[in-house]
Every structure is written in structure tokens, then in C-alpha cells.
Scaffold this motif. Structure first.
Motif, PDB file in Angstrom:
ATOM      1  N   UNK A 156       0.735  -1.216   0.017  1.00 26.90           N
ATOM      2  CA  UNK A 156      -0.046  -0.006   0.057  1.00 26.90           C
ATOM      3  C   UNK A 156       0.770   1.331   0.013  1.00 26.90           C
ATOM      4  N   UNK A 157       2.114   1.056   0.278  1.00 25.97           N
ATOM      5  CA  UNK A 157       3.001   2.376   0.218  1.00 25.97           C
ATOM      6  C   UNK A 157       3.793   2.632  -1.163  1.00 25.97           C
ATOM      7  N   UNK A 158       3.260   1.837  -2.144  1.00 29.67           N
ATOM      8  CA  UNK A 158       4.138   2.048  -3.049  1.00 29.67           C
ATOM      9  C   UNK A 158       3.551   3.111  -4.180  1.00 29.67           C
ATOM     10  N   UNK A 159       4.471   3.673  -5.077  1.00 31.42           N
ATOM     11  CA  UNK A 159       6.080   3.847  -4.731  1.00 31.42           C
ATOM     12  C   UNK A 159       6.113   4.765  -3.651  1.00 31.42           C
ATOM     13  N   UNK A 160       5.250   5.608  -3.216  1.00 32.29           N
ATOM     14  CA  UNK A 160       5.780   6.423  -1.869  1.00 32.29           C
ATOM     15  C   UNK A 160       4.326   6.421  -1.203  1.00 32.29           C
ATOM     16  N   UNK A 161       4.487   6.461   0.033  1.00 31.26           N
ATOM     17  CA  UNK A 161       3.125   6.584   1.031  1.00 31.26           C
ATOM     18  C   UNK A 161       2.350   7.481   0.527  1.00 31.26           C
ATOM     19  N   UNK A 162       0.913   7.198   0.412  1.00 32.07           N
ATOM     20  CA  UNK A 162       0.130   8.191  -0.151  1.00 32.07           C
ATOM     21  C   UNK A 162      -1.535   7.924   0.703  1.00 32.07           C
ATOM     22  N   UNK A 163      -1.453   7.658   1.738  1.00 29.90           N
ATOM     23  CA  UNK A 163      -2.608   7.871   2.798  1.00 29.90           C
ATOM     24  C   UNK A 163      -2.784   9.268   2.886  1.00 29.90           C
ATOM     25  N   UNK A 164      -4.146   9.447   3.108  1.00 30.98           N
ATOM     26  CA  UNK A 164      -4.406  10.929   3.243  1.00 30.98           C
ATOM     27  C   UNK A 164      -4.660  11.017   4.810  1.00 30.98           C
TER      28      UNK A 164
END
Length: 253
Positions: A231-239
Motif C-alpha cells: 500500500x506504500x508503493x511507490x511512496x506512501x500516499x494515505x491521506x
């Protein structure tokens, strides 16, 4: 939680479009600035790509993860599906369509900026088993790098690391490291230094798929629990909730 799918798709479309604009535009500029020196053209093209890709990952990564690549999106699904992390199958399809549309638009935009006929397809043949082997190597390395960074909690380094890898792969692979089916399709639409003729595309994409599978196998061997980080690919992107949303939540307690 992840951003809404429509927002992520716009980020993938714009990010892939601008990536191809950087690749094709800098290729056109290099061809015009250094018409008699292919080595200098490649240096100019690769340098612009390194910086451009790094900036685009920083810009769009927090929204969509900055995949910009159907192989990366598919690997995200394959590695994360059992753990319930990463993209779903439907999201992979949507990401892929957005990436391909963006890649074509990016090539057209580069042509428009340099006053090149947008109706001409590339005639630059890129054929040969050596080039296909190079695409396998380039794509396998890219996938392994991305997921290794995510698994080891170093996703914040993905922007410079991925940019550096692609820049290096321009030089150590005979194919100049396309390593991306969407970008490969987009580059059909530019009859320039950075283009690829349509007949060469199926082989390149097949090699990239093979490279992606090898990269997945490698990273699963080195990091058996890599699925947890999909879930953190390519960079972490949770809001994160805004200050007003947080205040509203607190007021209801």
C-alpha cells in the motif's frame, strides 16, 4: 485512508503525461542542440529525465503513489492481494488506462511545444534480442527497487532513488531503459530521438512484463513479508484528515 479513486487517476494521468513530455521534449531538444553527437543527446535526455521523474514523484506521489507505470501497478496488486494491501484488480485496470492516456497526451504535448507534426508516428526501429534483454533487466531492477524501499520503510527516498536508477539505466542498458509499457506506447507518437516505431512495441512490452515478474520474484525472495508494504508503493500516499475535519470529529465526541 487512500484518496478517492478519481483523484488518484487524475494524478496518474497527469504524472505519466508530464513524464513522457519530459522524456520526449528533452529528446527533441537534445536532437536540435547536439545534432551530430548522439552521446551528448543521450546525456541531455537522461539528465532531464532524472530530475523530471524525481519532481513528478514528489508532486503526485502523496495522491496516487506515483506509479506512472502499468507494471508497477500490476506488481502492487500481485504482491498485496493476499494481504489486502495495495491496489485492487479493478484499480489496476483504471490506473493502466489513465497511464496510457497520459503517456499519449504527453508525447503530443511535447510535439506541440516543439512545433512537430503530431500526426506522425515514430519510425525509430528498436529491435533485437539484446534490447529485449535490456528491458527485462531494467524493469526487474525498477520493480525490485521500488518494493524494497517500501518494505524497509524508506519510501521517502523513492523519488531520488527511482530517478537515479532510471538515469543510470539509460546508460547501462542497450535499450536506454523504457521499463514502462505506458511510456513505450506514448513514445510511438513522436518521430524523434526518443521515439519507438509501432512494430517494436509488442516486444518491448512483453520484455517489460517478464522483467516485472522477475522483479516480483526477487523482492519476494529477499523480503518474504513485502506484501504488508504494497500500500506504500511507490511512496506512501494515505491521506490525513484536515484540521476542520478533526475538529468536527472531536465536537461529536
Amino acid at each position: 485512508m487512500a484518496a478517492p479513486l478519481h483523484r488518484r487517476l487524475v494524478a496518474e494521468l497527469l504524472g505519466t503525461a508530464l513524464l513522457v513530455t519530459v522524456v520526449v521534449g528533452s529528446g527533441i531538444a537534445a536532437q536540435q542542440l547536439s545534432p551530430d553527437d548522439v552521446g551528448l543527446q543521450l546525456l541531455e535526455n537522461s539528465t532531464a529525465t532524472v530530475f523530471g521523474l524525481t519532481v513528478l514523484i514528489l508532486l503526485f506521489g502523496p495522491v496516487s503513489g506515483a506509479h506512472f507505470n502499468p507494471v508497477v501497478s500490476a506488481a502492487d496488486w500481485l504482491l498485496g492481494r493476499r494481504a489486502g494491501t495495495g491496489l485492487t484488480g479493478g484499480e489496476v485496470g483504471a490506473y493502466t488506462l489513465a497511464q496510457i492516456a497520459g503517456a499519449v497526451a504527453g508525447a503530443v504535448l511535447a510535439n506541440v511545444m516543439f512545433d512537430i507534426d503530431i500526426t506522425e508516428l515514430s519510425t525509430k526501429e528498436r529491435a533485437g534480442s539484446n534490447l529485449l534483454v535490456a528491458e527485462v533487466v531494467a524493469t526487474a531492477g525498477l520493480v525490485a527497487l521500488i518494493f524494497a524501499l517500501a518494505r524497509t520503510g524508506r519510501g521517502a527516498l523513492a523519488a531520488p532513488a527511482v530517478g537515479a536508477y532510471i538515469g543510470a539505466a539509460y546508460w547501462f542498458t542497450s535499450s536506454t531503459s523504457f521499463a514502462n509499457p505506458a511510456v513505450t506506447i506514448g513514445r510511438i507518437f513522436s518521430d524523434t530521438f526518443a521515439g519507438i516505431d509501432p512494430a517494436s512495441v509488442p516486444g518491448f512490452i512483453a520484455a517489460q512484463v517478464v522483467g516485472g515478474l522477475i522483479g516480483i520474484a526477487l523482492v519476494r525472495y529477499l523480503f518474504p513479508d513485502v506484501a504488508a508494504a504494497a500500500g506504500d508503493v511507490v511512496v506512501p500516499h494515505t491521506t490525513h484528515p484536515s484540521s476542520s475535519e478533526t475538529a468536527d470529529t472531536r465536537s461529536t465526541r
